[in-house]
Design an enzyme around this catalytic site. Structure first.
Site, PDB file in Angstrom:
ATOM      1  N   ARG A   1      39.433  51.287  45.012  1.00 13.05           N
ATOM      2  CA  ARG A   1      40.443  50.556  45.810  1.00 13.05           C
ATOM      3  C   ARG A   1      39.871  49.308  46.497  1.00 13.05           C
ATOM      4  NH1 ARG A   1      42.339  53.455  43.077  1.00 13.05           N
ATOM      5  NH2 ARG A   1      43.647  55.240  43.470  1.00 13.05           N
TER       6      ARG A   1
ATOM      7  N   GLU B   1      44.444  52.558  53.284  1.00 14.09           N
ATOM      8  CA  GLU B   1      44.623  51.897  51.996  1.00 14.09           C
ATOM      9  C   GLU B   1      45.718  50.842  52.146  1.00 14.09           C
ATOM     10  OE1 GLU B   1      44.817  54.594  48.632  1.00 14.09           O
ATOM     11  OE2 GLU B   1      46.099  53.193  47.541  1.00 14.09           O
TER      12      GLU B   1
ATOM     13  N   SER C   1      49.813  56.734  49.349  1.00 13.72           N
ATOM     14  CA  SER C   1      48.806  57.244  50.293  1.00 13.72           C
ATOM     15  C   SER C   1      48.547  56.222  51.382  1.00 13.72           C
ATOM     16  CB  SER C   1      47.489  57.517  49.564  1.00 13.72           C
ATOM     17  OG  SER C   1      47.692  58.471  48.546  1.00 13.72           O
TER      18      SER C   1
HETATM   19  C1  LIG Z   1      55.229  55.810  46.093  1.00 14.59           C
HETATM   20  C2  LIG Z   1      53.942  55.064  46.005  1.00 14.59           C
HETATM   21  C3  LIG Z   1      52.895  55.579  45.268  1.00 14.59           C
HETATM   22  C4  LIG Z   1      51.693  54.876  45.155  1.00 14.59           C
HETATM   23  N1  LIG Z   1      50.688  55.398  44.382  1.00 14.59           N
HETATM   24  C5  LIG Z   1      49.565  54.693  44.194  1.00 14.59           C
HETATM   25  C6  LIG Z   1      48.534  55.190  43.320  1.00 14.59           C
HETATM   26  O1  LIG Z   1      48.659  56.248  42.717  1.00 14.59           O
HETATM   27  N2  LIG Z   1      47.422  54.431  43.169  1.00 14.59           N
HETATM   28  C7  LIG Z   1      47.267  53.230  43.800  1.00 14.59           C
HETATM   29  O2  LIG Z   1      46.236  52.585  43.582  1.00 14.59           O
HETATM   30  N3  LIG Z   1      48.206  52.759  44.633  1.00 14.59           N
HETATM   31  C8  LIG Z   1      49.347  53.454  44.844  1.00 14.59           C
HETATM   32  N4  LIG Z   1      50.316  52.982  45.698  1.00 14.59           N
HETATM   33  C9  LIG Z   1      50.078  51.759  46.435  1.00 14.59           C
HETATM   34  C10 LIG Z   1      50.642  50.495  45.757  1.00 14.59           C
HETATM   35  O3  LIG Z   1      51.421  50.849  44.653  1.00 14.59           O
HETATM   36  C11 LIG Z   1      49.510  49.609  45.287  1.00 14.59           C
HETATM   37  O4  LIG Z   1      48.706  49.260  46.367  1.00 14.59           O
HETATM   38  C12 LIG Z   1      50.049  48.349  44.605  1.00 14.59           C
HETATM   39  O5  LIG Z   1      49.005  47.720  43.905  1.00 14.59           O
HETATM   40  C13 LIG Z   1      50.666  47.366  45.601  1.00 14.59           C
HETATM   41  O6  LIG Z   1      51.365  46.378  44.864  1.00 14.59           O
HETATM   42  P1  LIG Z   1      52.393  45.380  45.546  1.00 14.59           P
HETATM   43  O7  LIG Z   1      52.712  44.323  44.544  1.00 14.59           O
HETATM   44  O8  LIG Z   1      53.541  46.091  46.095  1.00 14.59           O
HETATM   45  O9  LIG Z   1      51.518  44.732  46.684  1.00 14.59           O
HETATM   46  P2  LIG Z   1      51.876  44.446  48.212  1.00 14.59           P
HETATM   47  O10 LIG Z   1      52.107  45.731  48.911  1.00 14.59           O
HETATM   48  O11 LIG Z   1      52.939  43.426  48.300  1.00 14.59           O
HETATM   49  O12 LIG Z   1      50.505  43.817  48.706  1.00 14.59           O
HETATM   50  C14 LIG Z   1      49.342  44.597  48.782  1.00 14.59           C
HETATM   51  C15 LIG Z   1      48.152  43.672  49.030  1.00 14.59           C
HETATM   52  O13 LIG Z   1      47.944  42.890  47.861  1.00 14.59           O
HETATM   53  C16 LIG Z   1      47.778  41.517  48.207  1.00 14.59           C
HETATM   54  N5  LIG Z   1      48.300  40.738  47.082  1.00 14.59           N
HETATM   55  C17 LIG Z   1      49.515  40.854  46.489  1.00 14.59           C
HETATM   56  N6  LIG Z   1      49.628  39.996  45.466  1.00 14.59           N
HETATM   57  C18 LIG Z   1      48.459  39.303  45.410  1.00 14.59           C
HETATM   58  C19 LIG Z   1      47.953  38.251  44.577  1.00 14.59           C
HETATM   59  N7  LIG Z   1      48.672  37.758  43.574  1.00 14.59           N
HETATM   60  N8  LIG Z   1      46.720  37.784  44.828  1.00 14.59           N
HETATM   61  C20 LIG Z   1      45.962  38.294  45.833  1.00 14.59           C
HETATM   62  N9  LIG Z   1      46.378  39.279  46.652  1.00 14.59           N
HETATM   63  C21 LIG Z   1      47.611  39.781  46.447  1.00 14.59           C
HETATM   64  C22 LIG Z   1      48.612  41.364  49.470  1.00 14.59           C
HETATM   65  O14 LIG Z   1      48.152  40.279  50.242  1.00 14.59           O
HETATM   66  C23 LIG Z   1      48.380  42.690  50.164  1.00 14.59           C
HETATM   67  O15 LIG Z   1      47.209  42.653  50.953  1.00 14.59           O
HETATM   68  C24 LIG Z   1      51.529  53.656  45.818  1.00 14.59           C
HETATM   69  C25 LIG Z   1      52.589  53.137  46.576  1.00 14.59           C
HETATM   70  C26 LIG Z   1      53.789  53.826  46.661  1.00 14.59           C
HETATM   71  C27 LIG Z   1      54.923  53.262  47.457  1.00 14.59           C
END
Ligand SMILES: Cc1cc2nc3c(=O)[nH]c(=O)nc-3n(C[C@H](O)[C@H](O)[C@H](O)COP(=O)(O)OP(=O)(O)OC[C@H]3O[C@@H](n4cnc5c(N)ncnc54)[C@H](O)[C@@H]3O)c2cc1C
Length: 322
Positions: A176, A317, A227
């Site tokens: 992560r 996280e 998480s």
């Molecule tokens: C139900 C659920 C289950 C999940 N299960 C998992 C799992 O099994 N494994 C796991 O790893 N995660 C899991 N997550 C967490 C989440 O899915 C991940 O962290 C995902 O990668 C976030 O993507 P997002 O586009 O929504 O990012 P956001 O929540 O919008 O942003 C997250 C971070 O990424 C940064 N960011 C976004 N885009 C960019 C970019 N283009 N360049 C640089 N930085 C950027 C943002 O600044 C922020 O700090 C889960 C979340 C939920 C809601």
């Protein structure tokens, strides 16, 4: 010199071709938690040029910026964000010779489905992880013993001065973690992944089995971030803490944060409309009218309990905005 007002910054952003801009934009609608006050300014675009131009305007006018993806891993404060929230929406997926190039705004699940449809193995265990490809690289998203880092060949990003390309080693992926997470000003634009030919039907079955399990654990309408806390690497723990953990809890060298949280009575905890799931101690959700203040208070309470009992600092996280 007087600071430009938000209106002046808005006017300058509005001149950038291919950029959609708004003011006083409620961020709750951009987060899966459904929590968060307004951003002074919100802008999105599908072009690298417009994104970089918007960053330049923000720098010129002294406006703070933050980039978001799908908002599935964000806690935005109740007062929102004083500055410009940016989102890169380009979402093309291309493939050639077993490699796939994905733009950061693509939905990770779409990338997984695309790879499967092409009969390419390597991403199927990421099925059901919400959010965008860009954030998956930023946070090295993963599940079921695999993470996206295993497949990343190259990442194209902007470092605040120029567009650059990193190979896998330069991305410094860890559990992560990545170089991008340590340089919040870096913006990931696209990623090239190496995959292997495989039977599409078999990959689809693997992904569908995972989706079934995940959808039972995280109902698609649940306002949450998956998480809240990172799991812990056993090797990082003090010997007495590691010894207290039953062997059958350890998976691939990691101890679920949920185990520590269970020991301190996290399951079912409620504050306002913020709830710790009664079936999963590392899952916190908004019942509908929850606030960031209550969410942060619950997180703080859980960290304090684990600290007191185990002398251990849980690390979020989730990422904070505002
Ligand atoms: C139900 C659920 C289950 C999940 N299960 C998992 C799992 O099994 N494994 C796991 O790893 N995660 C899991 N997550 C967490 C989440 O899915 C991940 O962290 C995902 O990668 C976030 O993507 P997002 O586009 O929504 O990012 P956001 O929540 O919008 O942003 C997250 C971070 O990424 C940064 N960011 C976004 N885009 C960019 C970019 N283009 N360049 C640089 N930085 C950027 C943002 O600044 C922020 O700090 C889960 C979340 C939920 C809601």
């Amino acid at each position: 010199m007087e600071m430009p007002t938000t209106e002046e910054t808005l006017a300058r952003l509005a001149e950038i071709p291919n950029l959609t801009v708004s003011m006083d934009t409620p961020l709750a609608r951009y987060t899966r938690f459904g929590i968060g006050g307004p951003a002074d300014l919100y802008a999105e675009t599908e072009t690298v040029e417009a994104f970089i131009a918007a960053l330049a305007v923000a720098r010129d006018t002294g406006v703070a910026t933050v980039v978001i993806g799908g908002g599935t891993n964000l806690i935005v404060s109740d007062t929102g964000f004083r500055g410009l929230v940016l989102r890169y929406r380009a979402d093309r997926l291309l493939t050639a010779n077993g490699r796939v190039v994905a733009q950061s705004g693509a939905v990770l699940q779409d990338l997984v489905d695309f790879a499967i449809a092409q009969g390419l193995r390597g991403l199927e265990t990421l099925a059901g992880i919400p959010g965008s490809v860009g954030a998956a690289v930023y946070g090295n998203a993963g599940a079921y013993g695999h993470s996206i880092a295993e497949r990343v060949v190259r990442v194209q990003f902007y470092d605040g001065a120029e567009v650059r390309v990193f190979g896998n080693a330069e991305c410094e992926f860890r559990y992560r973690e990545s170089a991008f997470k340590r340089h919040k000003e870096w913006i990931v634009f696209s990623t090239q992944l190496q995959l292997e030919p495989a039977d599409a039907g078999e990959l689809r079955r693997i992904a569908d089995d995972i989706l079934k399990v995940r959808n039972a654990k995280f109902p698609v309408t649940m306002k949450c971030a998956g998480s809240i806390f990172k799991n812990l690497l056993r090797d990082d723990l003090a010997a007495d803490v590691a010894e207290a953990v039953p062997d059958n809890v350890v998976r691939e060298g990691k101890i679920p944060a949920a185990w520590f949280l269970e020991q301190v009575g996290a399951k079912g905890l409620v504050r306002g409309d913020i709830h710790v799931a009664d079936y999963h101690a590392n899952l916190i959700y908004n019942g509908g009218s929850g606030t960031a203040a209550d969410l942060c208070a619950v997180i703080g309470d859980l960290k304090a309990r684990v600290r007191e009992r185990f002398g251990l600092e849980l690390e979020e996280e989730v990422q904070y905005v505002g």
